[in-house]
Design an enzyme around this catalytic site. Sequence first.
Site, mmCIF file in Angstrom:
data_model
loop_
_atom_site.group_PDB
_atom_site.id
_atom_site.type_symbol
_atom_site.label_atom_id
_atom_site.label_comp_id
_atom_site.label_asym_id
_atom_site.label_seq_id
_atom_site.Cartn_x
_atom_site.Cartn_y
_atom_site.Cartn_z
ATOM 1 N N ASP A 1 8.562 2.016 16.110
ATOM 2 C CA ASP A 1 7.375 1.506 16.526
ATOM 3 C C ASP A 1 6.227 2.712 16.495
ATOM 4 O O ASP A 1 6.241 3.751 17.017
ATOM 5 C CB ASP A 1 7.576 1.192 18.338
ATOM 6 C CG ASP A 1 6.213 0.609 18.815
ATOM 7 O OD1 ASP A 1 5.242 0.879 18.312
ATOM 8 O OD2 ASP A 1 6.536 -0.155 19.586
ATOM 9 N N LYS B 1 0.827 -1.250 0.022
ATOM 10 C CA LYS B 1 -0.050 -0.029 -0.119
ATOM 11 C C LYS B 1 0.978 1.337 -0.109
ATOM 12 O O LYS B 1 0.448 2.327 -0.780
ATOM 13 C CB LYS B 1 -0.963 0.134 1.194
ATOM 14 C CG LYS B 1 -1.825 -0.976 0.995
ATOM 15 C CD LYS B 1 -2.755 -1.067 2.393
ATOM 16 C CE LYS B 1 -3.629 -2.291 2.291
ATOM 17 N NZ LYS B 1 -3.005 -3.695 2.706
ATOM 18 N N CYS C 1 -6.904 -6.764 6.896
ATOM 19 C CA CYS C 1 -7.201 -7.780 5.976
ATOM 20 C C CYS C 1 -7.755 -8.834 6.808
ATOM 21 O O CYS C 1 -7.776 -9.939 6.641
ATOM 22 C CB CYS C 1 -6.070 -8.245 5.037
ATOM 23 S SG CYS C 1 -4.595 -8.715 6.260
ATOM 24 N N ASP D 1 -2.621 0.366 8.487
ATOM 25 C CA ASP D 1 -2.871 -1.113 7.961
ATOM 26 C C ASP D 1 -2.440 -2.269 9.161
ATOM 27 O O ASP D 1 -1.260 -2.546 8.852
ATOM 28 C CB ASP D 1 -2.337 -1.288 6.721
ATOM 29 C CG ASP D 1 -2.645 -2.469 5.959
ATOM 30 O OD1 ASP D 1 -4.003 -3.063 6.202
ATOM 31 O OD2 ASP D 1 -1.780 -2.873 5.188
HETATM 32 N N1 SAM Z 1 0.498 -1.840 4.671
HETATM 33 C C1 SAM Z 1 1.489 -3.357 4.262
HETATM 34 C C2 SAM Z 1 1.260 -3.648 3.008
HETATM 35 O O1 SAM Z 1 0.237 -3.069 2.200
HETATM 36 O O2 SAM Z 1 2.133 -4.239 2.324
HETATM 37 C C3 SAM Z 1 1.008 -4.418 5.325
HETATM 38 C C4 SAM Z 1 1.044 -4.303 6.702
HETATM 39 S S1 SAM Z 1 0.814 -5.529 7.579
HETATM 40 C C5 SAM Z 1 -0.934 -5.883 7.660
HETATM 41 C C6 SAM Z 1 1.211 -4.777 9.226
HETATM 42 C C7 SAM Z 1 2.539 -4.374 9.516
HETATM 43 O O3 SAM Z 1 2.628 -3.806 10.705
HETATM 44 C C8 SAM Z 1 3.511 -5.457 9.502
HETATM 45 O O4 SAM Z 1 4.464 -5.344 8.652
HETATM 46 C C9 SAM Z 1 4.290 -5.473 10.962
HETATM 47 O O5 SAM Z 1 5.606 -5.954 10.890
HETATM 48 C C10 SAM Z 1 3.684 -3.965 11.283
HETATM 49 N N2 SAM Z 1 3.989 -3.583 12.541
HETATM 50 C C11 SAM Z 1 3.505 -4.404 13.537
HETATM 51 N N3 SAM Z 1 3.482 -3.871 14.721
HETATM 52 C C12 SAM Z 1 4.096 -2.652 14.678
HETATM 53 C C13 SAM Z 1 4.335 -1.407 15.366
HETATM 54 N N4 SAM Z 1 4.286 -1.363 16.587
HETATM 55 N N5 SAM Z 1 4.561 -0.072 14.591
HETATM 56 C C14 SAM Z 1 4.867 -0.223 13.148
HETATM 57 N N6 SAM Z 1 4.555 -1.439 12.400
HETATM 58 C C15 SAM Z 1 4.013 -2.549 12.973
#
Ligand code: SAM
Length: 511
Positions: free
Chosen positions: A366, A314, A437, A384
């Site tokens: 984070d 995205k 998703c 997302d």
């Molecule tokens: N938007 C992405 C795409 O379209 O390719 C997919 C996102 S995926 C559903 C969620 C992402 O959030 C993962 O890559 C995960 O590592 C990340 N994530 C998890 N905890 C997080 C945090 N506290 N801060 C930032 N990112 C985080």
Amino acid sequence: MSTGHRAGSGRGEPNRGSRPGRGRRSAQRPRDRGRTGDPARRTAYGVLRAVAGGAYTNLELSQALRRARLSGRDAAFVTELVSGTTRWRGRYDAIIAAAADRPVERIDPPVLDTLRLGAHQLLGMRVPEHAAVGETVALARAVNGIGASKLVNAVLRRVSERSLQDWLDATVPTEPEAARLAALHSHPEWIVKALRAALLGHGAADADTIDAELSALLEADNAAPVVHLVARPGLGADEELRAAGAQEYALARTAWILPSGDPGAIPAVRDGRAAVQDAGSQLVALALAAVPLLGPAAAAEQRWLDLCAGPGGKAGLLAAAALQAGADIVANEVSPHRVDLVTATLGPLIASAADLGRTVEVREGDGREVGANEPGRYTRVLVDAPCTGLGALRRRPEARWRRRPADLATLGPLQRDLLDAALDATVPGGVVAYATCSPHLAETLFVVEDVLKRRTDAEVVDAREMLVDRAGERIGGVGDGPMAQLWPHRHGTDGMFLALVRRQDRVSSSS
Ligand code: SAM
């Protein structure tokens, strides 16, 4: 190389009638195959074992195909063998248990994987019976040992004696309904119940229609997904996609369908002007890019943020849209490995931004800290959120067996914290898109409602108005609003949830 199979068969729901392909002969039997198993089945077995150890099916599969130098019909055969065996695992386990006259928990896991591969060839693919049994027994001899191969031989012979429909009649319970659907459609029962609640909770079904909607959704989860491409806007990929045989997809203005062929062979995909991306994900990013900004956000310097960007799908579309809109964008991700993937995805856009005097920045951090570190800085923010992925089961064959209800307890607080932080980081009048998703109510409606209950400075905007197709018409079937839910069985997309939340000026709780 030939593997005694018909490549590309067995997609989606297996043939329920008489045993498919019974009596057809194997096309070719290399002399040593009886001792070692053929390379295609060995490769499929290796992928299943890696997935049992925690690997992701799709990643492991593409690496294994490369390592084994399998392509064309053989690669298609292995892909169907792995994906189908994994999707239908619940169904095959019930059949194997009946044929072996013991619970599958009492079968050694590697041997069970071999049996599952054999069951899928017999009941879900048009592999001739003698090849399905003979080649799988040869595989068992090579990878599980002589003793185990005798068990595999006996069980698969018993499996081959009945049609799929006969096995379903013998193994699918007539009630309770959730157990029946779980067995019939090869989903864990807790997921069947969660999807039922989600269809009702998102307004996709009522008491009269829920049974048909739920069956259609479960069926869609078991169909091999069509390949969707995104043409990232403003980067001139359209003609190349057309020349490669892709067709414009009516559902989103950036979406294309690739009916056949390797997307990686298209130059625009290789250099990042286009990419493989589900049309539902595209719609979410396009909705955030299109929602009108108000007040201070409309007048502010345009800064966009993708808070959870990895692996960057995205972010790629949002960054292209940001450059078109004259905005800068930050793509943030907490996992270092995924930060590298985002950087690779955004590479061409980082270069284009520099030419335009704008910035596309990738950041490791984070997302929960962004609100405190950068309060009121961004005009459009995408969350997302990490989620169970229950809306994308057709793309991730192993996910349904790996996920546990307990995952929701870990994800829930994180999802709430990320949405809160995103709202803190947004300029009044700006908008946060909260997406998952997954249609699970605990990671969609309940998260947004909880966060908004605690805040006096945010309101939900009608997301349905921003979900428009290639012709600019509103997409139907996404619920009664203001939040929206896409569905695999209705829209042919992943089950993406979208809430658009506008940040307002903070109102003191005493006023
Ligand atoms: N938007 C992405 C795409 O379209 O390719 C997919 C996102 S995926 C559903 C969620 C992402 O959030 C993962 O890559 C995960 O590592 C990340 N994530 C998890 N905890 C997080 C945090 N506290 N801060 C930032 N990112 C985080």
